[in-house]
Design a protein around this motif. Structure first.
Motif, PDB file in Angstrom:
ATOM      1  N   ALA A  44       0.836  -1.189   0.209  1.00 15.54           N
ATOM      2  CA  ALA A  44      -0.100   0.048  -0.088  1.00 15.54           C
ATOM      3  C   ALA A  44       0.996   1.066   0.068  1.00 15.54           C
ATOM      4  O   ALA A  44       0.681   2.150  -0.717  1.00 15.54           O
ATOM      5  CB  ALA A  44      -0.953  -0.031   1.170  1.00 15.54           C
ATOM      6  N   GLU A  45       1.939   1.405   0.818  1.00 11.27           N
ATOM      7  CA  GLU A  45       2.732   2.469   0.916  1.00 11.27           C
ATOM      8  C   GLU A  45       3.403   2.722  -0.328  1.00 11.27           C
ATOM      9  O   GLU A  45       3.394   3.657  -0.964  1.00 11.27           O
ATOM     10  CB  GLU A  45       4.035   2.025   2.129  1.00 11.27           C
ATOM     11  N   VAL A  73      -0.230   9.947  -4.042  1.00 13.81           N
ATOM     12  CA  VAL A  73      -1.331   9.997  -3.022  1.00 13.81           C
ATOM     13  C   VAL A  73      -1.000   9.725  -1.691  1.00 13.81           C
ATOM     14  O   VAL A  73      -0.076   9.200  -1.577  1.00 13.81           O
ATOM     15  CB  VAL A  73      -2.747   9.155  -3.608  1.00 13.81           C
ATOM     16  N   ARG A  74      -1.722  10.203  -0.809  1.00 16.66           N
ATOM     17  CA  ARG A  74      -1.313  10.029   0.537  1.00 16.66           C
ATOM     18  C   ARG A  74      -1.945   9.321   1.413  1.00 16.66           C
ATOM     19  O   ARG A  74      -3.086   9.261   1.769  1.00 16.66           O
ATOM     20  CB  ARG A  74      -1.407  11.451   1.131  1.00 16.66           C
ATOM     21  N   LEU A  75      -1.118   8.407   1.807  1.00 19.10           N
ATOM     22  CA  LEU A  75      -1.621   7.208   2.902  1.00 19.10           C
ATOM     23  C   LEU A  75      -1.575   7.818   4.326  1.00 19.10           C
ATOM     24  O   LEU A  75      -0.448   7.349   4.732  1.00 19.10           O
ATOM     25  CB  LEU A  75      -0.802   5.882   2.871  1.00 19.10           C
ATOM     26  N   THR A  76      -2.265   8.571   4.707  1.00 16.65           N
ATOM     27  CA  THR A  76      -2.258   9.479   5.927  1.00 16.65           C
ATOM     28  C   THR A  76      -2.439   8.297   7.067  1.00 16.65           C
ATOM     29  O   THR A  76      -2.878   7.151   6.862  1.00 16.65           O
ATOM     30  CB  THR A  76      -3.389  10.302   5.967  1.00 16.65           C
ATOM     31  N   PRO A  77      -2.090   8.581   8.439  1.00  8.72           N
ATOM     32  CA  PRO A  77      -2.143   8.022   9.426  1.00  8.72           C
ATOM     33  C   PRO A  77      -3.413   7.239   9.742  1.00  8.72           C
ATOM     34  O   PRO A  77      -3.707   6.367  10.142  1.00  8.72           O
ATOM     35  CB  PRO A  77      -1.758   8.764  10.631  1.00  8.72           C
ATOM     36  N   MET A  78      -4.396   8.253   9.337  1.00  6.04           N
ATOM     37  CA  MET A  78      -5.876   7.682   9.738  1.00  6.04           C
ATOM     38  C   MET A  78      -6.144   6.538   8.365  1.00  6.04           C
ATOM     39  O   MET A  78      -6.737   5.483   8.727  1.00  6.04           O
ATOM     40  CB  MET A  78      -7.004   8.844   9.172  1.00  6.04           C
ATOM     41  N   VAL A  93      -7.041   2.506   9.352  1.00  4.52           N
ATOM     42  CA  VAL A  93      -8.235   1.849   8.805  1.00  4.52           C
ATOM     43  C   VAL A  93      -7.655   0.467   7.928  1.00  4.52           C
ATOM     44  O   VAL A  93      -8.084  -0.538   8.148  1.00  4.52           O
ATOM     45  CB  VAL A  93      -8.913   2.794   8.087  1.00  4.52           C
ATOM     46  N   LEU A  94      -6.664   0.593   7.133  1.00  5.11           N
ATOM     47  CA  LEU A  94      -6.172  -0.363   6.444  1.00  5.11           C
ATOM     48  C   LEU A  94      -5.496  -1.425   7.348  1.00  5.11           C
ATOM     49  O   LEU A  94      -5.921  -2.653   7.231  1.00  5.11           O
ATOM     50  CB  LEU A  94      -5.100   0.068   5.382  1.00  5.11           C
ATOM     51  N   GLU A  95      -4.921  -0.928   8.340  1.00  5.82           N
ATOM     52  CA  GLU A  95      -4.113  -2.091   9.330  1.00  5.82           C
ATOM     53  C   GLU A  95      -5.261  -2.886   9.918  1.00  5.82           C
ATOM     54  O   GLU A  95      -5.338  -3.967  10.128  1.00  5.82           O
ATOM     55  CB  GLU A  95      -3.280  -1.105  10.449  1.00  5.82           C
ATOM     56  N   LEU A  96      -6.479  -2.183  10.403  1.00  7.78           N
ATOM     57  CA  LEU A  96      -7.813  -2.784  11.087  1.00  7.78           C
ATOM     58  C   LEU A  96      -8.148  -3.694  10.147  1.00  7.78           C
ATOM     59  O   LEU A  96      -8.518  -4.835  10.622  1.00  7.78           O
ATOM     60  CB  LEU A  96      -8.529  -1.525  11.847  1.00  7.78           C
ATOM     61  N   ILE A  97      -8.256  -3.195   8.921  1.00  5.43           N
ATOM     62  CA  ILE A  97      -9.163  -4.264   7.858  1.00  5.43           C
ATOM     63  C   ILE A  97      -8.232  -5.476   7.884  1.00  5.43           C
ATOM     64  O   ILE A  97      -8.812  -6.565   7.709  1.00  5.43           O
ATOM     65  CB  ILE A  97      -9.279  -3.527   6.557  1.00  5.43           C
ATOM     66  N   TRP A  98      -6.832  -5.403   7.779  1.00  8.17           N
ATOM     67  CA  TRP A  98      -6.020  -6.549   7.456  1.00  8.17           C
ATOM     68  C   TRP A  98      -5.714  -7.285   8.786  1.00  8.17           C
ATOM     69  O   TRP A  98      -4.850  -8.137   8.849  1.00  8.17           O
ATOM     70  CB  TRP A  98      -4.652  -5.777   7.046  1.00  8.17           C
ATOM     71  N   GLU A  99      -6.554  -6.922  10.043  1.00 13.04           N
ATOM     72  CA  GLU A  99      -6.221  -7.716  11.328  1.00 13.04           C
ATOM     73  C   GLU A  99      -6.735  -9.129  11.141  1.00 13.04           C
ATOM     74  O   GLU A  99      -6.486  -9.938  11.906  1.00 13.04           O
ATOM     75  CB  GLU A  99      -6.944  -7.143  12.421  1.00 13.04           C
ATOM     76  N   SER A 100      -7.410  -9.393  10.155  1.00 14.31           N
ATOM     77  CA  SER A 100      -7.792 -10.635   9.577  1.00 14.31           C
ATOM     78  C   SER A 100      -8.455 -10.962   8.599  1.00 14.31           C
ATOM     79  O   SER A 100      -8.506  -9.793   7.835  1.00 14.31           O
ATOM     80  CB  SER A 100      -9.331 -11.181  10.704  1.00 14.31           C
ATOM     81  N   HIS A 101      -8.894 -11.948   8.117  1.00 17.43           N
ATOM     82  CA  HIS A 101      -9.449 -12.375   6.756  1.00 17.43           C
ATOM     83  C   HIS A 101     -11.005 -12.341   6.695  1.00 17.43           C
ATOM     84  O   HIS A 101     -11.609 -12.466   5.581  1.00 17.43           O
ATOM     85  CB  HIS A 101      -8.899 -13.482   5.953  1.00 17.43           C
ATOM     86  N   ARG A 102     -11.578 -11.729   7.788  1.00 19.67           N
ATOM     87  CA  ARG A 102     -12.532 -11.638   7.945  1.00 19.67           C
ATOM     88  C   ARG A 102     -13.054 -10.190   7.499  1.00 19.67           C
ATOM     89  O   ARG A 102     -12.487  -9.337   7.658  1.00 19.67           O
ATOM     90  CB  ARG A 102     -13.412 -11.929   9.422  1.00 19.67           C
ATOM     91  N   ALA A 103     -14.505 -10.157   6.948  1.00 19.75           N
ATOM     92  CA  ALA A 103     -14.552  -8.646   6.298  1.00 19.75           C
ATOM     93  C   ALA A 103     -15.056  -8.143   7.481  1.00 19.75           C
ATOM     94  O   ALA A 103     -15.757  -8.410   8.656  1.00 19.75           O
ATOM     95  CB  ALA A 103     -15.936  -8.937   5.486  1.00 19.75           C
TER      96      ALA A 103
END
Lengths: 175, 175
Positions: free
Chosen positions: A33-34, A42-47, A51-61
């Motif tokens: 992603a980075e 484009v800017r991958l801001t902290p926010m 959100v992307l990190e949280l989404i990737w915490e599992s393979h569940r939607a």
DNA sequence: TGCCGATATGTTATATAGTAGCATATCTGC
DNA sequence: GCAGATATGCTACTATATAACATATCGGCA
């Protein structure tokens, strides 16, 4: 009476998704992603990154309001728009998918090349598997050519039982 | 500045869907529904019938709350649950489809035989075309066999421009 | 380096979508 | 014509998503 008990989904923070080391998935996805964002200017801001990190915490939607709950402790002030804006950005950049039939989001495992995969959602463990499925895509292209339909976007979502859950049948008890 | 103006969708009550006589579609769909329900020993009540009729007023997908607005004048009292219960029944009987990516509903043109078609939604005229697309379904079955995924339900939704709209390009004006 | 325009986020309010739970009505078989 | 099952009425609520405007931050350039 027959009771069928499915194993409860693992907690959102556990790296337990069917036993694979999920940390690797997440790290790789974030690196990709980075890079992609850098290349595109484009800017991958902290926010957005959070959100992307949280989404990737599992393979569940994960649902937007669940993301919101997870973000609040950090920011204190997050509101729906905060999350939805981050999600819009990530969708635009092809870093995540929306599972329309669940109103939920998963990380895209192919963000640097292919998009518009099959999304296989397991109704037991709730994990979503992404499959490029070239054969299916070709069949769709042929069908749409026949229909003379000019495609803008595909959502191909299948719900069922994944191979791992099929191998671990639910506990069934008579009470 | 360039302005692109798409022709407005025809009114929900007009039989104007791309010029075909839509009354025939609706009548046939309702007859099929009556027969199916009779054969299955389930009740196509006035409420359920009215919702099905409203859905069949055009080939555009219609939202639950729009159905509600259309029903209120007749009943005076309809509430969301009224509509959602009718929709649940019609979905169970395979008489309608939910377009997941629109949160909207369309009549099923193949209710007496095939289900789980491709749904082609035109982003210009908003009509939804249903296509059995045997080739696509076979390709999906092959893919799922490889993935050892046991299918319960498919949602295959494509958004784009239909052949009729492609032939009538939008009016473009410079202001 | 500090100002400007663009981009991103905060904030309030509201729109849209869907469900729970219990009361009442209607249908169907006996 | 009564009893149980099915369907609808009704109130309240939960969940999902967006609009509109204020504020903050970034990044180029005078």
């Amino acid at each position: 009476m027959q009771l069928t008990v499915f194993p409860a989904p693992t907690s959102p923070t556990a790296n337990l998704d069917h036993g694979h080391d999920h940390g690797g998935c997440r790290t790789k996805a974030l690196q990709t992603a980075e890079q992609l964002c850098n290349n595109r200017g484009v800017r991958l801001t902290p926010m957005r990154r959070q959100v992307l990190e949280l989404i990737w915490e599992s393979h569940r939607a994960i649902k937007a309001y669940d993301l919101l709950d997870r973000i609040k402790p950090t920011t204190g002030t997050a509101k729906p728009a905060t999350v939805y804006r981050a999600l819009d950005f990530l969708l635009e950049q092809g870093l995540i998918h929306k599972v329309e039939s669940l109103n939920a989001f998963i990380g895209c495992s192919f963000s640097d090349h292919q998009h518009q995969q099959l999304l296989l959602t397991c109704i037991r463990c709730l994990e979503v598997e992404e499959r490029p499925a070239a054969g299916v895509m070709e069949a769709i292209d042929r069908e749409l050519e026949q229909a003379a339909f000019i495609i803008h976007h595909k959502a191909i979502e299948i719900h069922g039982i994944c191979i791992r859950c099929a191998k671990h049948p639910p506990i069934t008890a008579t009470i």
